[in-house]
Design a protein around this motif. Structure first.
Motif, PDB file in Angstrom:
ATOM      1  N   ALA A 194     -20.595  -3.750 -21.024  1.00  0.00           N
ATOM      2  CA  ALA A 194     -21.855  -3.166 -21.498  1.00  0.00           C
ATOM      3  C   ALA A 194     -21.600  -1.956 -22.380  1.00  0.00           C
ATOM      4  CB  ALA A 194     -22.732  -2.776 -20.313  1.00  0.00           C
ATOM      5  N   ARG A 195     -20.507  -1.246 -22.102  1.00  0.00           N
ATOM      6  CA  ARG A 195     -20.204  -0.044 -22.884  1.00  0.00           C
ATOM      7  C   ARG A 195     -19.496  -0.353 -24.197  1.00  0.00           C
ATOM      8  NH1 ARG A 195     -20.480   4.950 -19.459  1.00  0.00           N
ATOM      9  NH2 ARG A 195     -21.059   4.253 -17.391  1.00  0.00           N
ATOM     10  N   GLY A 196     -19.270  -1.635 -24.461  1.00  0.00           N
ATOM     11  CA  GLY A 196     -18.782  -1.982 -25.784  1.00  0.00           C
ATOM     12  C   GLY A 196     -17.375  -2.538 -25.863  1.00  0.00           C
ATOM     13  N   ALA A 197     -16.724  -2.757 -24.714  1.00  0.00           N
ATOM     14  CA  ALA A 197     -15.357  -3.290 -24.745  1.00  0.00           C
ATOM     15  C   ALA A 197     -15.332  -4.640 -25.457  1.00  0.00           C
ATOM     16  CB  ALA A 197     -14.816  -3.438 -23.329  1.00  0.00           C
ATOM     17  N   GLY A 198     -14.266  -4.885 -26.223  1.00  0.00           N
ATOM     18  CA  GLY A 198     -14.128  -6.150 -26.923  1.00  0.00           C
ATOM     19  C   GLY A 198     -14.066  -7.304 -25.945  1.00  0.00           C
ATOM     20  N   ASP A 199     -13.294  -7.119 -24.873  1.00  0.00           N
ATOM     21  CA  ASP A 199     -13.197  -8.129 -23.825  1.00  0.00           C
ATOM     22  C   ASP A 199     -12.624  -7.425 -22.600  1.00  0.00           C
ATOM     23  OD1 ASP A 199     -13.362 -10.483 -22.536  1.00  0.00           O
ATOM     24  OD2 ASP A 199     -11.679 -11.458 -23.556  1.00  0.00           O
ATOM     25  N   VAL A 200     -13.003  -7.885 -21.423  1.00  0.00           N
ATOM     26  CA  VAL A 200     -12.454  -7.286 -20.216  1.00  0.00           C
ATOM     27  C   VAL A 200     -11.986  -8.397 -19.277  1.00  0.00           C
ATOM     28  CG1 VAL A 200     -12.809  -5.660 -18.334  1.00  0.00           C
ATOM     29  CG2 VAL A 200     -14.130  -5.402 -20.424  1.00  0.00           C
ATOM     30  N   LEU A 201     -10.693  -8.399 -18.971  1.00  0.00           N
ATOM     31  CA  LEU A 201     -10.111  -9.366 -18.053  1.00  0.00           C
ATOM     32  C   LEU A 201      -9.769  -8.645 -16.757  1.00  0.00           C
ATOM     33  CD1 LEU A 201      -7.531 -10.722 -20.656  1.00  0.00           C
ATOM     34  CD2 LEU A 201      -9.762 -11.729 -20.132  1.00  0.00           C
ATOM     35  N   THR A 202      -9.666  -9.399 -15.659  1.00  0.00           N
ATOM     36  CA  THR A 202      -9.282  -8.767 -14.400  1.00  0.00           C
ATOM     37  C   THR A 202      -8.167  -9.577 -13.738  1.00  0.00           C
ATOM     38  OG1 THR A 202     -10.894 -10.008 -13.092  1.00  0.00           O
ATOM     39  CG2 THR A 202     -11.617  -7.892 -13.998  1.00  0.00           C
ATOM     40  N   ALA A 203      -7.359  -8.911 -12.942  1.00  0.00           N
ATOM     41  CA  ALA A 203      -6.310  -9.588 -12.177  1.00  0.00           C
ATOM     42  C   ALA A 203      -6.162  -8.903 -10.825  1.00  0.00           C
ATOM     43  CB  ALA A 203      -4.984  -9.558 -12.936  1.00  0.00           C
ATOM     44  N   GLU A 204      -6.261  -9.690  -9.746  1.00  0.00           N
ATOM     45  CA  GLU A 204      -6.083  -9.142  -8.411  1.00  0.00           C
ATOM     46  C   GLU A 204      -4.589  -9.060  -8.123  1.00  0.00           C
ATOM     47  OE1 GLU A 204      -7.945 -11.521  -5.429  1.00  0.00           O
ATOM     48  OE2 GLU A 204      -7.006 -10.408  -3.784  1.00  0.00           O
ATOM     49  N   SER A 205      -4.150  -7.874  -7.699  1.00  0.00           N
ATOM     50  CA  SER A 205      -2.719  -7.714  -7.484  1.00  0.00           C
ATOM     51  C   SER A 205      -2.466  -6.467  -6.642  1.00  0.00           C
ATOM     52  CB  SER A 205      -2.020  -7.580  -8.854  1.00  0.00           C
ATOM     53  OG  SER A 205      -0.632  -7.389  -8.680  1.00  0.00           O
ATOM     54  N   ASP A 206      -1.551  -6.560  -5.678  1.00  0.00           N
ATOM     55  CA  ASP A 206      -1.155  -5.376  -4.918  1.00  0.00           C
ATOM     56  C   ASP A 206       0.005  -4.729  -5.657  1.00  0.00           C
ATOM     57  OD1 ASP A 206      -0.374  -3.425  -3.218  1.00  0.00           O
ATOM     58  OD2 ASP A 206       0.023  -4.732  -1.502  1.00  0.00           O
ATOM     59  N   LEU A 207      -0.272  -3.636  -6.334  1.00  0.00           N
ATOM     60  CA  LEU A 207       0.719  -3.041  -7.231  1.00  0.00           C
ATOM     61  C   LEU A 207       1.844  -2.342  -6.484  1.00  0.00           C
ATOM     62  CD1 LEU A 207      -1.937  -1.868  -9.746  1.00  0.00           C
ATOM     63  CD2 LEU A 207      -0.076  -3.423 -10.313  1.00  0.00           C
ATOM     64  N   ALA A 208       1.617  -1.980  -5.212  1.00  0.00           N
ATOM     65  CA  ALA A 208       2.688  -1.351  -4.432  1.00  0.00           C
ATOM     66  C   ALA A 208       3.779  -2.375  -4.112  1.00  0.00           C
ATOM     67  CB  ALA A 208       2.113  -0.759  -3.150  1.00  0.00           C
ATOM     68  N   ASP A 209       3.427  -3.634  -4.208  1.00  0.00           N
ATOM     69  CA  ASP A 209       4.369  -4.719  -3.934  1.00  0.00           C
ATOM     70  C   ASP A 209       5.008  -5.144  -5.255  1.00  0.00           C
ATOM     71  OD1 ASP A 209       5.691  -7.021  -3.311  1.00  0.00           O
ATOM     72  OD2 ASP A 209       3.903  -8.172  -2.798  1.00  0.00           O
ATOM     73  N   THR A 210       6.324  -5.030  -5.348  1.00  0.00           N
ATOM     74  CA  THR A 210       6.996  -5.296  -6.629  1.00  0.00           C
ATOM     75  C   THR A 210       7.690  -6.655  -6.670  1.00  0.00           C
ATOM     76  OG1 THR A 210       8.885  -4.066  -5.780  1.00  0.00           O
ATOM     77  CG2 THR A 210       7.374  -2.874  -7.220  1.00  0.00           C
ATOM     78  N   GLU A 211       7.421  -7.483  -5.690  1.00  0.00           N
ATOM     79  CA  GLU A 211       8.073  -8.794  -5.710  1.00  0.00           C
ATOM     80  C   GLU A 211       7.643  -9.570  -6.958  1.00  0.00           C
ATOM     81  OE1 GLU A 211       7.687 -11.016  -2.026  1.00  0.00           O
ATOM     82  OE2 GLU A 211       8.562 -12.756  -3.051  1.00  0.00           O
ATOM     83  N   GLY A 212       8.604 -10.097  -7.669  1.00  0.00           N
ATOM     84  CA  GLY A 212       8.308 -10.851  -8.896  1.00  0.00           C
ATOM     85  C   GLY A 212       7.662  -9.990  -9.964  1.00  0.00           C
ATOM     86  N   ALA A 213       7.979  -8.699  -9.964  1.00  0.00           N
ATOM     87  CA  ALA A 213       7.290  -7.763 -10.859  1.00  0.00           C
ATOM     88  C   ALA A 213       7.432  -8.166 -12.327  1.00  0.00           C
ATOM     89  CB  ALA A 213       7.827  -6.345 -10.644  1.00  0.00           C
ATOM     90  N   ALA A 214       8.635  -8.551 -12.733  1.00  0.00           N
ATOM     91  CA  ALA A 214       8.862  -8.862 -14.148  1.00  0.00           C
ATOM     92  C   ALA A 214       7.970 -10.014 -14.606  1.00  0.00           C
ATOM     93  CB  ALA A 214      10.333  -9.198 -14.379  1.00  0.00           C
ATOM     94  N   GLU A 215       7.889 -11.069 -13.773  1.00  0.00           N
ATOM     95  CA  GLU A 215       7.073 -12.228 -14.150  1.00  0.00           C
ATOM     96  C   GLU A 215       5.591 -11.852 -14.156  1.00  0.00           C
ATOM     97  OE1 GLU A 215       9.371 -12.358 -11.623  1.00  0.00           O
ATOM     98  OE2 GLU A 215      10.919 -13.213 -12.940  1.00  0.00           O
ATOM     99  N   ARG A 216       5.183 -11.069 -13.140  1.00  0.00           N
ATOM    100  CA  ARG A 216       3.766 -10.685 -13.058  1.00  0.00           C
ATOM    101  C   ARG A 216       3.378  -9.842 -14.273  1.00  0.00           C
ATOM    102  NH1 ARG A 216       4.149  -7.967  -7.428  1.00  0.00           N
ATOM    103  NH2 ARG A 216       2.067  -7.133  -7.807  1.00  0.00           N
ATOM    104  N   PHE A 217       4.268  -8.930 -14.639  1.00  0.00           N
ATOM    105  CA  PHE A 217       3.957  -8.058 -15.782  1.00  0.00           C
ATOM    106  C   PHE A 217       3.867  -8.878 -17.071  1.00  0.00           C
ATOM    107  CE2 PHE A 217       4.547  -4.797 -18.997  1.00  0.00           C
ATOM    108  CZ  PHE A 217       3.742  -3.773 -18.514  1.00  0.00           C
TER     109      PHE A 217
END
Lengths: 448, 249
Positions: free
Chosen positions: B50-73
């Motif tokens: 609503a505030r004008g962003a071109g597009d907004v995507l979301t991803a559920e993720s526990d960031l404290a958990d780094t398992e598979g971090a490279a692939e997730r990033f």
């Protein structure tokens, strides 16, 4: 982050102030950060007493306070839910400010359908007080532009209401002083604009007759308002500056800039007296801007006082009383003259005096303040009994003329006067959420 | 506008991150919001659109958990179609007393506030290095400037993060890659809802967000926000130990 999931935090706050700074006191405050926390936060703040939703605290008196009980700080619920850029329909959390609405709407070519004299109010507060603006004669109150609302009630949970469903609750909520339920969201129909600039014409007038003439002539302008020099008396009584404006026909769509200076400390109480205000009024009347014709951005046109953050501190530690009444058209000239005479004779200095003719467009609101006629808004530094005596005098003039006073304004509006001006108050009381209460409502309905 | 950015927000439901994302939305930028609670992410995403962003995507993720971090990033970057700015904003304030009694909580705090944050920063740095530009912004804290009895678990993690960012800024000095370490003082957010507030030291998340924008534009490697925390921490860092030890801070 630990605080986020541990249930609603409640804090005791001794320093909650109304904007007039006369009324203040202790509250138990909860501040929900997510829409899903609203119900739990409301109950936590109420405890075994009551609570009241509060936005940015711009109500002057006691209508935005609930002394000794709960307060629900809604400013954390400040998100838009959906904005249709094709139709200008905005649905947003009730805690979203008009400031934020303008920021997202103006670049897309939309504007608030009705705006009060400050943009630092929440959508919920605007609806709960059914605010009006310079375009009342053309657009009515904001309640006319509300399409739907989401209300949380302690006895029913979330209720959606609009003109065609739960219409009784809808009408009671518009101008309902936040008592019919906690407003969760509001859906508002914005108006299209082709430019963020305003085409403006300011003109000095010498007296009240000229004000009424200019108001009649200016009725094809969507925005009109007048500033009055309340210290001018005799032949100059009612002199002032008449201002009219419309959205410019073409131009860039630029939202306003943030900022401006703030009043850093509470000024000494003697700062605003009849001599300093008198000098200000003479300068204001004489300044070139009082005869300005041309284009200006919407921000200084609608919100001149927003440029000075915390301006209420100028009135000193005892605060100030804002007073606003409306008198019906038949009695308008006579009553307005009498009001201004009483003010001029009292020697109490009103810094910001605003005069406007309301139109006949009816609000759906049960307890809406505006009615066809002439409205005068004044503010006076709080000098105790002297000030209260003058306000009592003004009340009587309005009562004799068959008018009424604005509950959001002064925090001393006498109970009998309120009940006379708003006979529908009993209907609102019937629809009041049993968990919600305000200091104002206690005072005027329970004779506290 | 025209020049819209692709923005990754790690810990998007933090108050500071959300306020900063609003500034970016008003510029028409494209955002990917990452966090633990999908309901909150959806609420924020609707607002940013609503505030004008071109597009907004979301991803559920526990960031404290780094398992598979490279692939997730890498998956985040791919969804955004590239990467211009990363904000690392998640964190756990935690409670010092709990951390002292329960080393499991202590370890979790260090993992969330330092270890995992360093991993995401390194992954972002790698993307920017290959792309030849970008801005990495991470929220550290004034708490990392000197160890104090009242919150050294949190402070140590933020100190680690501050040094990590300092190192990255050093590594990328003179290149088009910007690294900003943000050190807020007291911020009035839900994270600090249990703390009594008031007084001139408390800042709003909007103020912090505006300072972050300025720091990115000016390519400042370290900012204190509001600025006067620089002075406060200069004094606290240099207090002689006998005096420091008498302070209950």
């Amino acid at each position: 982050m630990t605080g986020r999931n541990a249930g609603p935090a409640v804090r005791e706050d001794d320093g909650v102030l109304a904007w007039g700074r006369v009324h203040r006191g202790r509250h138990r405050v909860a501040a929900p950060a997510w829409p899903g926390d609203l119900a739990a936060a409301a109950r936590a703040s109420a405890g075994d007493t009551s609570t009241l939703a509060r936005g940015f605290g711009r109500s002057y008196g006691d209508s935005g306070l609930n002394l000794g009980a709960g307060l629900l700080d809604m400013t954390g619920l400040d998100r838009a839910i959906a904005f249709d850029r094709a139709t200008g329909v905005l649905r947003a959390d009730a805690g979203l400010s008009l400031d934020a609405v303008l920021r997202l709407a103006v670049p897309a070519g939309w504007f608030l359908p009705v705006t009060p004299g400050t943009k630092f109010v929440s959508l919920g507060g605007a609806v709960a007080n059914d605010v009006h603006g310079k375009n009342h004669h053309a657009a009515g109150c904001i309640g006319r532009h509300v399409r739907r609302m989401g209300l949380w009630r302690s006895d029913r949970g979330l209720v959606e209401c609009g003109p065609d469903s739960e219409s009784e609750l809808f009408a009671a909520t518009i101008g309902g002083l936040g008592l019919t339920g906690v407003m969760a969201w509001v859906e508002l129909a914005l108006i299209p604009v082709a430019s963020s600039a305003m085409a403006v014409e300011n003109e000095r007038f010498e007296g009240l007759d000229d004000f009424f003439r200019l108001s009649d002539e200016g009725s094809d302008w969507p925005y009109t308002v007048a500033w009055v020099d309340t210290l001018a008396s005799g032949a100059r009584l009612g002199r002032g500056v008449f201002s009219r404006g419309r959205h410019a026909a073409a131009g860039p769509l630029m939202p306003h800039r943030p900022g401006g200076p703030a009043v850093p400390v509470t000024a000494p109480g003697f700062l605003l007296n009849r001599w300093t205000v008198g000098a200000f009024n003479r300068l204001y009347y004489a300044r070139p801007g009082s005869a300005f014709r041309g284009e200006q951005p919407y921000d200084p046109f609608f919100y001149p006082l927003d440029r000075l953050r915390g301006w209420n501190r100028l009135y000193g530690p005892r605060g100030f009383y804002q007073w606003q009444g409306v008198v019906p058209p038949a009695a308008a000239r006579e009553a307005t003259r009498t009001l201004l005479e009483r003010v001029a004779r009292s020697g109490e200095a009103s810094f910001l005096a605003v005069l406007k003719n309301f139109g006949g467009l009816e609000s759906p609101g049960l307890l809406s303040f505006p009615a066809a006629g002439t409205t005068l808004a004044l503010d006076f530094p709080n000098r105790g009994a002297r000030t209260l005596a003058l306000l009592g005098d003004l009340d009587r003039v309005v009562a004799e003329a068959g008018g009424r006073l604005y509950p959001a304004k002064d925090g001393r509006l006498p109970a009998a006067e309120f009940r006379r001006g708003y006979p529908a108050w009993r209907d609102l009381e019937k629809l009041r959420d049993p968990m919600l209460m305000s200091s104002f409502w206690r005072r005027v309905t329970q004779g506290e | 506008m025209g020049d819209t950015k692709r923005i990754l927000v790690l810990g998007a439901s933090s108050a500071i991150a959300e306020r900063w994302a609003r500034l970016r939305a008003a510029q028409g930028d494209r955002l990917l919001l990452v966090g633990r609670d999908p309901a909150k992410l959806e609420v924020i995403a609707a607002d940013l659109k609503a505030r004008g962003a071109g597009d907004v995507l979301t991803a559920e993720s526990d960031l404290a958990d780094t398992e598979g971090a490279a692939e997730r990033f890498a998956a985040h970057v791919e969804r955004l179609g590239g990467l211009d700015v990363v904000l690392v904003a998640y964190g756990v304030l935690g409670d010092q007393g709990t951390a002292q009694q329960d080393v499991g909580r202590l370890e979790h705090g260090l993992r969330a506030n330092f270890l995992s944050a360093a991993v995401w920063c390194e992954l972002a740095a790698d993307v920017f290095e290959k792309a030849g530009g970008g801005a990495l912004v991470a929220i550290s804290s004034v708490a990392g400037d000197r160890g104090r009895g009242s919150n050294y678990a949190y402070g140590a993690a933020k100190a680690g993060l501050s040094v990590f960012l300092e190192g990255l800024a050093h590594r990328f000095a003179g290149t088009p890659v910007t690294v900003v370490s943000v050190k807020p003082g007291f911020v009035d957010t839900p994270m600090t809802a249990h703390v009594p507030k008031g007084g001139p030291l408390w800042a709003t998340p909007d103020r912090v967000a505006a300072d972050i924008e300025k720091a990115i534009a000016r390519r400042r490697p370290v900012i204190y926000t509001p600025w006067f925390w620089w002075l406060i921490m200069l004094i606290i860092r240099n207090l002689p130990r006998p005096i420091f030890n008498r302070l209950k801070i």
